[in-house]
Design a protein around this motif. Structure first.
Motif, mmCIF file in Angstrom:
data_model
loop_
_atom_site.group_PDB
_atom_site.id
_atom_site.type_symbol
_atom_site.label_atom_id
_atom_site.label_comp_id
_atom_site.label_asym_id
_atom_site.label_seq_id
_atom_site.Cartn_x
_atom_site.Cartn_y
_atom_site.Cartn_z
ATOM 1 N N ILE A 72 -35.290 14.927 4.986
ATOM 2 C CA ILE A 72 -34.636 15.265 6.243
ATOM 3 C C ILE A 72 -35.052 14.329 7.370
ATOM 4 N N ASN A 73 -36.351 14.132 7.545
ATOM 5 C CA ASN A 73 -36.862 13.317 8.647
ATOM 6 C C ASN A 73 -37.764 12.207 8.125
ATOM 7 N N GLY A 74 -37.881 11.135 8.932
ATOM 8 C CA GLY A 74 -38.825 10.073 8.616
ATOM 9 C C GLY A 74 -38.178 8.857 7.988
ATOM 10 N N ASP A 76 -39.294 7.244 5.404
ATOM 11 C CA ASP A 76 -39.499 7.204 3.954
ATOM 12 C C ASP A 76 -39.172 8.550 3.324
ATOM 13 N N ARG A 77 -38.142 9.203 3.831
ATOM 14 C CA ARG A 77 -37.926 10.594 3.450
ATOM 15 C C ARG A 77 -37.544 10.783 1.991
ATOM 16 N N LEU A 78 -36.935 9.790 1.361
ATOM 17 C CA LEU A 78 -36.580 9.943 -0.046
ATOM 18 C C LEU A 78 -37.825 9.937 -0.940
ATOM 19 N N SER A 79 -38.894 9.358 -0.433
ATOM 20 C CA SER A 79 -40.148 9.288 -1.195
ATOM 21 C C SER A 79 -41.036 10.506 -0.993
ATOM 22 N N GLN A 80 -40.700 11.366 -0.063
ATOM 23 C CA GLN A 80 -41.620 12.439 0.327
ATOM 24 C C GLN A 80 -41.883 13.443 -0.787
ATOM 25 N N LEU A 81 -40.833 13.991 -1.382
ATOM 26 C CA LEU A 81 -41.057 14.971 -2.449
ATOM 27 C C LEU A 81 -41.763 14.340 -3.646
ATOM 28 N N PRO A 82 -41.333 13.172 -4.155
ATOM 29 C CA PRO A 82 -42.073 12.568 -5.264
ATOM 30 C C PRO A 82 -43.555 12.343 -4.954
ATOM 31 N N ALA A 83 -43.869 11.963 -3.720
ATOM 32 C CA ALA A 83 -45.268 11.752 -3.357
ATOM 33 C C ALA A 83 -46.052 13.060 -3.401
ATOM 34 N N ASN A 105 -34.690 1.695 1.463
ATOM 35 C CA ASN A 105 -34.698 0.755 2.576
ATOM 36 C C ASN A 105 -33.968 -0.510 2.134
ATOM 37 N N LYS A 106 -32.724 -0.611 2.537
ATOM 38 C CA LYS A 106 -31.875 -1.690 2.055
ATOM 39 C C LYS A 106 -32.335 -3.067 2.527
ATOM 40 N N ILE A 107 -33.122 -3.095 3.600
ATOM 41 C CA ILE A 107 -33.680 -4.367 4.058
ATOM 42 C C ILE A 107 -34.675 -4.892 3.038
ATOM 43 N N TYR A 108 -35.611 -4.035 2.620
ATOM 44 C CA TYR A 108 -36.621 -4.457 1.651
ATOM 45 C C TYR A 108 -36.004 -4.765 0.297
ATOM 46 N N SER A 109 -35.050 -3.938 -0.123
ATOM 47 C CA SER A 109 -34.424 -4.203 -1.421
ATOM 48 C C SER A 109 -33.677 -5.535 -1.395
ATOM 49 N N SER A 110 -33.001 -5.843 -0.298
ATOM 50 C CA SER A 110 -32.282 -7.114 -0.204
ATOM 51 C C SER A 110 -33.244 -8.301 -0.200
ATOM 52 N N LEU A 111 -34.379 -8.143 0.464
ATOM 53 C CA LEU A 111 -35.389 -9.203 0.454
ATOM 54 C C LEU A 111 -35.902 -9.444 -0.966
ATOM 55 N N LEU A 112 -36.123 -8.361 -1.707
ATOM 56 C CA LEU A 112 -36.586 -8.497 -3.085
ATOM 57 C C LEU A 112 -35.514 -9.130 -3.973
ATOM 58 N N PHE A 113 -34.260 -8.748 -3.773
ATOM 59 C CA PHE A 113 -33.176 -9.362 -4.542
ATOM 60 C C PHE A 113 -33.127 -10.869 -4.281
ATOM 61 N N ASN A 114 -33.229 -11.243 -3.015
ATOM 62 C CA ASN A 114 -33.222 -12.672 -2.676
ATOM 63 C C ASN A 114 -34.366 -13.403 -3.363
ATOM 64 N N GLU A 115 -35.543 -12.815 -3.329
ATOM 65 C CA GLU A 115 -36.731 -13.440 -3.915
ATOM 66 C C GLU A 115 -36.582 -13.603 -5.425
ATOM 67 N N PRO A 145 -26.560 1.711 8.361
ATOM 68 C CA PRO A 145 -27.960 2.114 8.440
ATOM 69 C C PRO A 145 -28.751 1.474 7.307
ATOM 70 N N LYS A 146 -30.028 1.251 7.543
ATOM 71 C CA LYS A 146 -30.860 0.667 6.494
ATOM 72 C C LYS A 146 -31.265 1.697 5.446
ATOM 73 N N ASP A 147 -31.099 2.992 5.770
ATOM 74 C CA ASP A 147 -31.696 4.021 4.918
ATOM 75 C C ASP A 147 -30.817 5.255 4.764
ATOM 76 N N GLU A 148 -29.563 5.048 4.448
ATOM 77 C CA GLU A 148 -28.673 6.151 4.096
ATOM 78 C C GLU A 148 -28.002 5.821 2.771
ATOM 79 N N GLY A 149 -27.409 6.819 2.133
ATOM 80 C CA GLY A 149 -26.726 6.609 0.866
ATOM 81 C C GLY A 149 -25.397 7.324 0.825
ATOM 82 N N SER A 150 -24.661 7.096 -0.285
ATOM 83 C CA SER A 150 -23.372 7.773 -0.512
ATOM 84 C C SER A 150 -22.401 7.588 0.642
#
Length: 327
Positions: A72-74, A76-83, A105-115, A145-150
Protein backbone atom coordinates in the motif's frame (compact mmCIF):
# COMPACT_ATOMS: atom_id res chain seq x y z
CA UNK A 1 -1.18 -28.76 4.18
CA UNK A 2 -2.62 -25.32 4.88
CA UNK A 3 -2.25 -22.38 2.52
CA UNK A 4 -3.11 -18.75 3.27
CA UNK A 5 -3.85 -16.30 0.49
CA UNK A 6 -2.54 -12.98 1.77
CA UNK A 7 -3.58 -9.77 0.09
CA UNK A 8 -3.58 -6.04 0.79
CA UNK A 9 -5.98 -3.86 2.63
CA UNK A 10 -7.85 -1.37 0.42
CA UNK A 11 -5.62 0.50 -2.03
CA UNK A 12 -8.34 3.07 -2.66
CA UNK A 13 -7.59 4.65 0.70
CA UNK A 14 -4.21 5.91 -0.58
CA UNK A 15 -5.02 5.99 -4.31
CA UNK A 16 -8.60 7.37 -4.35
CA UNK A 17 -8.95 7.17 -8.12
CA UNK A 18 -10.62 4.77 -10.52
CA UNK A 19 -7.31 2.89 -10.58
CA UNK A 20 -7.43 2.26 -6.83
CA UNK A 21 -11.09 1.27 -6.85
CA UNK A 22 -10.57 -1.05 -9.81
CA UNK A 23 -7.58 -2.68 -8.12
CA UNK A 24 -9.65 -3.41 -5.00
CA UNK A 25 -12.49 -4.95 -7.00
CA UNK A 26 -10.18 -7.11 -9.09
CA UNK A 27 -8.15 -8.25 -6.08
CA UNK A 28 -11.30 -9.33 -4.23
CA UNK A 29 -12.47 -11.36 -7.23
CA UNK A 30 -9.02 -12.89 -7.69
CA UNK A 31 -8.86 -14.04 -4.07
CA UNK A 32 -12.22 -15.79 -4.46
CA UNK A 33 -11.10 -17.54 -7.66
CA UNK A 34 -7.74 -18.69 -6.30
CA UNK A 35 -9.27 -19.87 -3.04
CA UNK A 36 -11.74 -22.00 -4.98
CA UNK A 37 -8.89 -23.71 -6.83
CA UNK A 38 -6.63 -24.28 -3.81
CA UNK A 39 -9.50 -25.56 -1.64
CA UNK A 40 -9.95 -28.53 -3.95
CA UNK A 41 -6.62 -29.94 -2.78
CA UNK A 42 -5.51 -28.09 0.37
CA UNK A 43 -7.00 -26.32 3.34
CA UNK A 44 -7.13 -22.64 2.40
CA UNK A 45 -7.82 -19.37 4.22
CA UNK A 46 -7.40 -15.74 3.19
CA UNK A 47 -5.95 -12.94 5.28
CA UNK A 48 -5.13 -9.25 4.89
CA UNK A 49 -1.56 -8.01 5.37
CA UNK A 50 -1.50 -5.94 8.54
CA UNK A 51 0.64 -5.44 11.67
CA UNK A 52 -0.46 -8.80 13.05
CA UNK A 53 0.06 -10.93 9.96
CA UNK A 54 2.86 -13.10 11.40
CA UNK A 55 0.90 -13.77 14.59
CA UNK A 56 -2.16 -14.74 12.52
CA UNK A 57 -0.19 -17.03 10.21
CA UNK A 58 1.56 -18.74 13.11
CA UNK A 59 -1.71 -19.08 14.98
CA UNK A 60 -3.37 -20.68 11.96
CA UNK A 61 -0.36 -22.98 11.48
CA UNK A 62 -0.05 -21.98 7.84
CA UNK A 63 2.45 -23.98 5.77
CA UNK A 64 2.62 -21.73 2.70
CA UNK A 65 1.50 -18.20 1.84
CA UNK A 66 0.09 -17.48 -1.61
CA UNK A 67 1.34 -13.92 -1.97
CA UNK A 68 -1.03 -11.45 -3.63
CA UNK A 69 0.32 -8.32 -1.92
CA UNK A 70 1.24 -5.33 -4.06
CA UNK A 71 1.66 -3.28 -0.89
CA UNK A 72 0.00 0.00 0.00
CA UNK A 73 2.64 2.54 1.04
CA UNK A 74 6.37 3.05 0.54
CA UNK A 75 8.92 2.87 -2.25
CA UNK A 76 9.49 -0.87 -1.77
CA UNK A 77 5.96 -1.97 -1.00
CA UNK A 78 5.97 -5.06 -3.22
CA UNK A 79 8.89 -6.40 -1.18
CA UNK A 80 7.29 -5.81 2.21
CA UNK A 81 5.31 -9.02 2.70
CA UNK A 82 8.10 -11.30 1.35
CA UNK A 83 10.56 -9.60 3.71
CA UNK A 84 8.26 -10.12 6.70
CA UNK A 85 7.69 -13.76 5.75
CA UNK A 86 11.41 -14.40 5.34
CA UNK A 87 12.03 -12.93 8.79
CA UNK A 88 9.30 -15.20 10.20
CA UNK A 89 10.59 -18.22 8.22
CA UNK A 90 7.24 -18.76 6.49
CA UNK A 91 7.38 -20.11 2.90
CA UNK A 92 5.61 -18.08 0.21
CA UNK A 93 4.94 -17.98 -3.53
CA UNK A 94 6.53 -15.55 -6.02
CA UNK A 95 9.82 -13.70 -5.94
CA UNK A 96 12.05 -12.67 -3.05
CA UNK A 97 12.21 -9.14 -1.63
CA UNK A 98 15.20 -8.49 -3.90
CA UNK A 99 13.48 -9.80 -7.03
CA UNK A 100 10.32 -7.81 -6.43
CA UNK A 101 12.33 -4.71 -5.61
CA UNK A 102 14.33 -4.90 -8.84
CA UNK A 103 11.29 -5.57 -11.03
CA UNK A 104 9.01 -3.11 -9.29
CA UNK A 105 11.43 -0.21 -9.66
CA UNK A 106 11.52 0.15 -13.42
CA UNK A 107 14.48 2.52 -13.23
CA UNK A 108 16.71 -0.10 -11.61
CA UNK A 109 15.44 -2.90 -13.82
CA UNK A 110 16.13 -0.82 -16.94
CA UNK A 111 19.64 -0.04 -15.72
CA UNK A 112 20.27 -3.75 -15.19
CA UNK A 113 18.89 -4.60 -18.63
CA UNK A 114 21.22 -2.03 -20.19
CA UNK A 115 24.19 -3.43 -18.29
CA UNK A 116 23.36 -7.00 -19.38
CA UNK A 117 22.80 -6.07 -23.03
CA UNK A 118 19.04 -6.66 -22.99
CA UNK A 119 17.38 -4.13 -25.32
CA UNK A 120 15.15 -1.69 -23.44
CA UNK A 121 13.86 1.80 -24.32
CA UNK A 122 16.15 4.77 -23.72
CA UNK A 123 14.94 6.60 -20.61
CA UNK A 124 15.45 9.29 -18.00
CA UNK A 125 13.82 9.95 -14.64
CA UNK A 126 12.97 13.23 -12.96
CA UNK A 127 12.01 14.46 -9.50
CA UNK A 128 10.96 17.87 -10.75
CA UNK A 129 9.67 19.15 -14.10
CA UNK A 130 12.53 21.67 -14.18
CA UNK A 131 14.89 18.76 -14.84
CA UNK A 132 13.34 18.49 -18.32
CA UNK A 133 15.16 21.61 -19.49
CA UNK A 134 17.96 19.71 -21.25
CA UNK A 135 15.95 16.71 -22.37
CA UNK A 136 17.87 14.29 -24.59
CA UNK A 137 15.12 11.95 -25.75
CA UNK A 138 13.28 11.68 -29.04
CA UNK A 139 9.52 12.31 -29.08
CA UNK A 140 7.07 10.73 -28.66
CA UNK A 141 7.87 9.63 -25.12
CA UNK A 142 5.94 7.61 -22.58
CA UNK A 143 5.58 9.04 -19.07
CA UNK A 144 4.94 6.52 -16.31
CA UNK A 145 5.41 5.87 -12.60
CA UNK A 146 8.59 4.01 -11.73
CA UNK A 147 6.76 1.62 -9.41
CA UNK A 148 3.29 0.66 -10.58
CA UNK A 149 2.05 -2.37 -12.51
CA UNK A 150 -0.84 -3.61 -14.66
CA UNK A 151 -1.03 -0.29 -16.56
CA UNK A 152 -1.67 1.76 -13.41
CA UNK A 153 -0.30 5.21 -14.13
CA UNK A 154 -0.22 4.65 -17.89
CA UNK A 155 -3.09 6.56 -19.48
CA UNK A 156 -3.84 7.79 -22.96
CA UNK A 157 -2.23 11.14 -22.15
CA UNK A 158 0.91 9.36 -20.92
CA UNK A 159 2.16 9.25 -24.51
CA UNK A 160 3.27 12.80 -25.23
CA UNK A 161 4.50 14.35 -28.45
CA UNK A 162 6.16 17.62 -27.46
CA UNK A 163 7.96 19.38 -24.61
CA UNK A 164 4.95 21.42 -23.47
CA UNK A 165 2.77 18.31 -23.08
CA UNK A 166 5.61 16.55 -21.31
CA UNK A 167 6.05 19.23 -18.67
CA UNK A 168 2.34 19.22 -17.86
CA UNK A 169 2.14 15.43 -17.71
CA UNK A 170 5.16 15.18 -15.42
CA UNK A 171 3.67 17.81 -13.10
CA UNK A 172 0.43 15.81 -12.97
CA UNK A 173 2.13 12.48 -12.24
CA UNK A 174 4.42 13.92 -9.56
CA UNK A 175 1.29 14.87 -7.61
CA UNK A 176 -0.10 11.32 -7.76
CA UNK A 177 2.76 8.83 -7.79
CA UNK A 178 6.02 8.27 -5.93
CA UNK A 179 8.85 10.31 -7.44
CA UNK A 180 10.87 10.09 -9.56
CA UNK A 181 8.76 9.82 -12.70
CA UNK A 182 10.15 7.75 -15.55
CA UNK A 183 10.20 8.94 -19.18
CA UNK A 184 10.86 6.39 -21.94
CA UNK A 185 11.37 6.86 -25.64
CA UNK A 186 8.34 5.27 -27.27
CA UNK A 187 9.00 2.03 -29.14
CA UNK A 188 6.69 2.11 -32.15
CA UNK A 189 6.21 -1.58 -32.72
CA UNK A 190 4.10 -4.63 -31.99
CA UNK A 191 3.38 -5.42 -28.34
CA UNK A 192 3.77 -8.81 -26.70
CA UNK A 193 3.69 -10.22 -23.21
CA UNK A 194 5.41 -13.42 -22.16
CA UNK A 195 4.42 -15.61 -19.22
CA UNK A 196 7.34 -17.39 -17.57
CA UNK A 197 6.87 -20.16 -15.00
CA UNK A 198 9.50 -21.85 -12.86
CA UNK A 199 12.88 -21.34 -11.24
CA UNK A 200 16.53 -21.48 -12.19
CA UNK A 201 16.99 -23.37 -15.42
CA UNK A 202 13.67 -25.20 -15.07
CA UNK A 203 11.56 -22.62 -16.86
CA UNK A 204 8.46 -22.94 -19.01
CA UNK A 205 7.24 -20.30 -21.45
CA UNK A 206 3.52 -19.96 -21.95
CA UNK A 207 2.22 -19.19 -25.46
CA UNK A 208 3.22 -15.59 -26.24
CA UNK A 209 0.33 -13.13 -26.20
CA UNK A 210 0.23 -10.34 -28.78
CA UNK A 211 -1.83 -7.26 -27.97
CA UNK A 212 -3.35 -6.01 -31.23
CA UNK A 213 -4.50 -2.37 -31.13
CA UNK A 214 -5.68 -2.16 -34.74
CA UNK A 215 -9.40 -2.16 -33.84
CA UNK A 216 -9.17 0.65 -31.29
CA UNK A 217 -10.99 3.93 -32.01
CA UNK A 218 -8.79 6.35 -33.94
CA UNK A 219 -8.51 8.81 -31.04
CA UNK A 220 -6.65 6.25 -28.91
CA UNK A 221 -2.92 5.62 -28.94
CA UNK A 222 -1.41 2.21 -29.64
CA UNK A 223 -0.41 1.63 -26.02
CA UNK A 224 -1.73 -0.79 -23.41
CA UNK A 225 -3.14 2.01 -21.29
CA UNK A 226 -5.43 1.80 -18.28
CA UNK A 227 -8.29 2.97 -20.50
CA UNK A 228 -7.60 0.33 -23.16
CA UNK A 229 -7.38 -2.48 -20.59
CA UNK A 230 -10.50 -1.53 -18.69
CA UNK A 231 -12.76 0.42 -21.07
CA UNK A 232 -11.92 -0.91 -24.52
CA UNK A 233 -11.21 -4.57 -23.81
CA UNK A 234 -13.81 -5.52 -26.42
CA UNK A 235 -11.84 -3.56 -29.05
CA UNK A 236 -8.51 -5.11 -28.11
CA UNK A 237 -7.59 -8.28 -29.96
CA UNK A 238 -5.39 -10.85 -28.22
CA UNK A 239 -3.53 -13.26 -30.47
CA UNK A 240 -2.48 -16.35 -28.53
CA UNK A 241 -0.17 -17.69 -29.71
CA UNK A 242 1.21 -14.50 -31.22
CA UNK A 243 1.58 -14.15 -34.98
CA UNK A 244 5.34 -14.69 -35.19
CA UNK A 245 7.75 -16.63 -37.34
CA UNK A 246 9.94 -19.13 -35.54
CA UNK A 247 12.98 -16.84 -35.47
CA UNK A 248 11.13 -13.90 -33.89
CA UNK A 249 9.32 -16.16 -31.43
CA UNK A 250 12.61 -17.70 -30.33
CA UNK A 251 14.25 -14.27 -29.96
CA UNK A 252 11.36 -13.01 -27.80
CA UNK A 253 11.39 -16.14 -25.63
CA UNK A 254 15.16 -16.00 -25.13
CA UNK A 255 15.01 -12.30 -24.28
CA UNK A 256 12.19 -12.89 -21.79
CA UNK A 257 14.12 -15.70 -20.08
CA UNK A 258 17.27 -13.59 -19.88
CA UNK A 259 15.35 -10.68 -18.34
CA UNK A 260 13.59 -13.06 -15.90
CA UNK A 261 16.92 -14.40 -14.69
CA UNK A 262 18.62 -10.98 -14.48
CA UNK A 263 15.98 -9.73 -12.05
CA UNK A 264 16.00 -13.01 -10.07
CA UNK A 265 12.35 -13.81 -10.65
CA UNK A 266 10.90 -16.87 -8.93
CA UNK A 267 7.86 -19.12 -9.54
CA UNK A 268 6.20 -16.92 -12.18
CA UNK A 269 6.28 -13.49 -13.80
CA UNK A 270 5.20 -11.69 -16.95
CA UNK A 271 7.63 -9.97 -19.31
CA UNK A 272 6.30 -7.12 -21.49
CA UNK A 273 8.05 -6.63 -24.82
CA UNK A 274 7.79 -4.47 -27.92
CA UNK A 275 9.18 -5.69 -31.22
CA UNK A 276 10.71 -3.10 -33.56
CA UNK A 277 12.94 -3.97 -36.48
CA UNK A 278 12.93 -7.59 -35.26
CA UNK A 279 14.55 -6.45 -31.99
CA UNK A 280 12.61 -7.37 -28.82
CA UNK A 281 12.75 -4.45 -26.37
CA UNK A 282 11.89 -5.34 -22.78
CA UNK A 283 9.52 -2.70 -21.40
CA UNK A 284 9.25 -4.13 -17.90
CA UNK A 285 8.70 -7.27 -15.85
CA UNK A 286 5.67 -7.70 -13.65
CA UNK A 287 6.89 -9.89 -10.79
CA UNK A 288 3.38 -10.28 -9.38
CA UNK A 289 1.12 -10.24 -12.43
CA UNK A 290 -2.64 -10.26 -12.05
CA UNK A 291 -4.30 -13.67 -11.72
CA UNK A 292 -7.91 -12.75 -12.35
CA UNK A 293 -9.42 -15.58 -14.34
CA UNK A 294 -10.03 -14.81 -18.05
CA UNK A 295 -9.06 -11.18 -17.47
CA UNK A 296 -5.37 -11.12 -16.57
CA UNK A 297 -3.03 -11.79 -19.48
CA UNK A 298 -1.14 -14.68 -17.91
CA UNK A 299 -4.41 -16.53 -17.27
CA UNK A 300 -5.31 -16.18 -20.96
CA UNK A 301 -1.95 -17.65 -21.93
CA UNK A 302 -2.41 -20.53 -19.49
CA UNK A 303 -5.81 -21.32 -20.98
CA UNK A 304 -4.44 -21.58 -24.50
CA UNK A 305 -1.47 -23.64 -23.35
CA UNK A 306 -3.80 -26.32 -21.98
CA UNK A 307 -2.63 -25.67 -18.42
CA UNK A 308 -5.84 -23.79 -17.64
CA UNK A 309 -6.54 -21.56 -14.67
CA UNK A 310 -6.46 -24.36 -12.11
CA UNK A 311 -3.22 -25.67 -13.56
CA UNK A 312 -1.63 -22.22 -13.46
CA UNK A 313 -2.44 -21.70 -9.78
CA UNK A 314 -1.24 -25.19 -8.85
CA UNK A 315 1.92 -24.72 -10.94
CA UNK A 316 2.77 -21.58 -8.97
CA UNK A 317 2.25 -23.45 -5.70
CA UNK A 318 4.30 -26.45 -6.86
CA UNK A 319 7.16 -24.17 -7.96
CA UNK A 320 7.25 -22.58 -4.52
CA UNK A 321 7.06 -25.94 -2.76
CA UNK A 322 10.04 -27.21 -4.75
CA UNK A 323 12.07 -24.13 -3.80
CA UNK A 324 11.39 -24.85 -0.14
CA UNK A 325 11.88 -28.61 -0.53
CA UNK A 326 8.25 -29.15 0.49
CA UNK A 327 7.29 -31.21 -2.55
Amino acid sequence: MKIAIVTDKSRAEVLPTEEGLMEDRQKKKTVEQIKEVISRKFECINLAFDDNIVKKLKGEEVDLVFNLCDGINGNDRLSQLPAVLEYADIPYTSSSPLGHGLAYNKIYSSLLFNEAGVPTPKFIYVYDERELKNLNLNFPVLVKPKDEGSSRGIHENSLVFNKEELVEKVKEDLKTYNPPIMINEYIDGREFTVGVLGNGNNLDILPILEVDFSNLPSHLNNIYSFEVKNQYADKTVYHIPARLNNRCRKDIEETAIKAYKILKMEDYARVDIRLKGNIPYVLEINSLPGLMKEHSDITKMAKVSGLGYDGLIMNIIENAMKRYNMA
